[in-house]
Design an enzyme around this catalytic site. Structure first.
Site, mmCIF file in Angstrom:
data_model
loop_
_atom_site.group_PDB
_atom_site.id
_atom_site.type_symbol
_atom_site.label_atom_id
_atom_site.label_comp_id
_atom_site.label_asym_id
_atom_site.label_seq_id
_atom_site.Cartn_x
_atom_site.Cartn_y
_atom_site.Cartn_z
ATOM 1 N N TYR A 25 -5.940 6.179 5.251
ATOM 2 C CA TYR A 25 -6.137 5.235 4.148
ATOM 3 C C TYR A 25 -5.301 3.972 4.332
ATOM 4 C CZ TYR A 25 -5.309 2.764 -0.102
ATOM 5 O OH TYR A 25 -5.159 1.739 -0.992
ATOM 6 N N GLU A 64 0.824 -1.210 0.000
ATOM 7 C CA GLU A 64 0.000 0.000 0.000
ATOM 8 C C GLU A 64 0.856 1.256 0.000
ATOM 9 O OE1 GLU A 64 -3.091 0.309 -0.543
ATOM 10 O OE2 GLU A 64 -3.609 -1.814 -0.493
ATOM 11 N N ASP A 105 -9.147 6.196 -1.282
ATOM 12 C CA ASP A 105 -8.064 6.730 -2.102
ATOM 13 C C ASP A 105 -8.686 7.441 -3.294
ATOM 14 O OD1 ASP A 105 -8.984 4.670 -3.707
ATOM 15 O OD2 ASP A 105 -7.015 3.733 -3.999
#
Length: 373
Positions: free
Chosen positions: A122, A39, A140
C-alpha cells in the site's frame, strides 16, 4: 466494468475530488519523502491527529538525510503519543538505507520501495502514484470498503485470497494518467462519503456504479468473519525510589514498543497477586528486591489485539544491584527529567501523576533480601 463505464467512473470520481478535497499539508507537495512520511503517519491514525505530527516531523526532519542522521530516541520522542512505534523505528531504519543504497533518493520503483523496512504494497503504491505519478493502485481500509460495495464482493475481505482479488480489481480500474488525483479520490471517498456506518450515498459521485446501493445493502459490505474476543491483561509497573530518584528502564529494541522507556514491571500470572507480580518481575528484570509502599493508580489502555489495565505502585529499592537482565538499559531520574525520554501511552498516563508526588521520606525502611514486604 467495461471501458466506457470505467472512464465515466474515473471522471466522476476525480471531478468530485477536485471540488471537495480536504486541505492537508501533504497534498501541497510532490516530494516523495514527505508523501512517504504522511502515508506512514496515516496508518492507524486519524487525519486530524496525523496533521500535527506531520508538521512537527517535517519541521524537525525536512529530508531523508536529516532523518537518517537523527538518534532513534529523538525520533521516538517526536512520535510519542501516536502509538504503533514500529512505524517510527522503520522510518529511521529506512532513511538510513535510502541514504546508503539510493544516494538519498526515495526509490521510484516497486522493488526498491518494498526492499525498505516498514514499506508494504500500500505505502509503495501511494508513493509511486502520488509522488511519481505512476499508474499503481492503492488498497487501504477505505478503498477496500468502496470496492466491496461497488462490486458486492461476497468473500471475507480479511482473507488473503480476497485481498489479492481486490488488488487486481483496484489495478483494473486505474487510469493511464492523473493517477495521483484518482488514488487520492478513491481514498477520500471511503473516508468522508462511503463510511462504515450510515454512508452518505445521496452525495456519492459514483452511486450509479454501486451494486450494493442498487440493492439497498450497502451497509452489509465489506463482508468479514466475526472478530475474536479481545484479550485483557493485568500488568504492573513500579515507581521505584532510591535517594530521591526513581527507576526507568529501556524496552528491548526489537520487541513490542522497542526503544521506549517505561516504569519496570510486567504481566501478572494466573493465581498471582499484583504485588507478587511486581516483585517477581523486578527481580527477573533488574535483579533487585523492592518494598511495595502503596498503589498509585490503575489505567486502562488498548492496543490493536489486546487491552491492558496497568497498575502502578510506589516502591522502594532494596537489596541487590540493578542490572539490565531483561531490558536494554536503566536510569535513575527525577520527574523533571521525564520529558527527555519517550514513553508508551499507558506509562504517560502515570507520568501525569508524578509531578504531584514527593519522594518517600528519608528513613522509610527498604526491604531486606527475602523480606515478604
Amino acid at each position: 466494468m467495461k471501458a466506457p463505464e470505467k472512464r465515466k467512473f474515473q471522471t466522476r470520481l476525480v471531478r468530485w475530488f477536485k471540488a471537495n478535497r480536504r486541505p492537508m499539508p501533504w497534498r501541497e507537495t510532490n516530494d516523495p519523502y514527505k508523501i512517504w512520511i504522511s502515508e506512514t503517519l496515516l496508518q492507524q491514525t486519524q487525519v486530524a491527529t496525523a496533521t500535527g505530527y506531520y508538521l512537527r516531523f517535517i519541521s524537525r526532519f525536512p529530508d531523508v538525510r536529516s532523518l537518517s542522521r537523527a538518534r532513534l530516541q529523538t525520533v521516538l520522542k517526536l512520535w510519542e503519543g501516536l502509538g504503533y512505534y514500529a512505524r517510527a523505528r522503520n522510518l529511521h531504519r529506512a532513511a538510513s538505507q535510502i541514504v546508503k543504497r539510493f544516494n538519498g533518493r526515495v526509490p521510484d520503483d516497486m522493488e526498491g520501495l518494498l526492499s525498505l523496512p516498514g514499506i508494504g504494497r500500500y505505502t509503495a503504491g501511494a508513493v509511486l502514484s502520488i509522488a511519481y505519478g505512476k499508474p499503481v493502485p492503492v488498497l487501504d481500509g477505505n478503498v477496500i470498503r468502496v470496492l466491496s460495495r461497488l462490486f458486492r464482493v461476497e468473500d471475507d475481505v480479511r482473507r488473503s485470497e480476497t485481498r489479492e482479488a481486490l488488488w487486481d480489481l483496484a489495478e483494473s480500474l486505474m487510469p493511464a494518467g492523473n493517477c495521483r488525483d484518482y488514488n487520492e479520490a478513491l481514498m477520500e471517498l471511503g473516508a468522508v462519503v462511503c463510511a462504515p456506518r450510515n454512508p452518505a450515498c445521496p452525495v456519492c459521485p459514483v452511486r450509479p456504479d454501486c451494486k450494493a446501493f442498487a440493492a439497498s445493502v450497502q451497509e452489509d459490505y465489506p463482508r468479514s468473519a466475526p472478530r475474536k474476543a479481545i484479550p485483557h491483561k493485568h500488568v504492573t509497573a513500579g515507581i521505584i525510589w532510591k535517594n530521591g530518584k526513581f527507576l526507568i528502564t529501556l524496552r528491548p529494541a526489537r520487541g513490542m514498543l522497542g526503544g521506549l522507556w517505561e516504569f519496570p514491571g510486567g504481566k501478572a500470572e494466573p493465581g498471582e497477586t499484583l504485588e507478587q507480580c511486581l516483585k517477581r518481575e523486578i527481580r527477573e528484570e533488574l535483579g533487585i528486591e523492592i518494598r511495595v509502599l502503596r498503589k498509585l493508580v490503575s489505567v486502562n489502555h488498548a492496543y490493536t489485539h489486546f487491552r491492558i489495565t496497568l497498575h502502578a505502585f510506589e516502591c522502594l529499592a532494596g537489596a541487590g544491584r540493578v542490572r539490565p537482565l531483561a531490558c536494554d538499559d536503566f536510569k535513575w531520574i527525577t520527574s523533571r527529567e521525564l520529558d527527555r525520554y519517550p514513553f508508551p501511552g499507558a506509562d504517560r498516563k502515570i507520568i501525569a501523576l508524578l509531578s504531584r508526588i514527593d519522594p518517600p521520606k528519608r528513613g522509610t525502611r527498604p526491604p531486606e533480601k527475602g523480606d515478604p514486604g
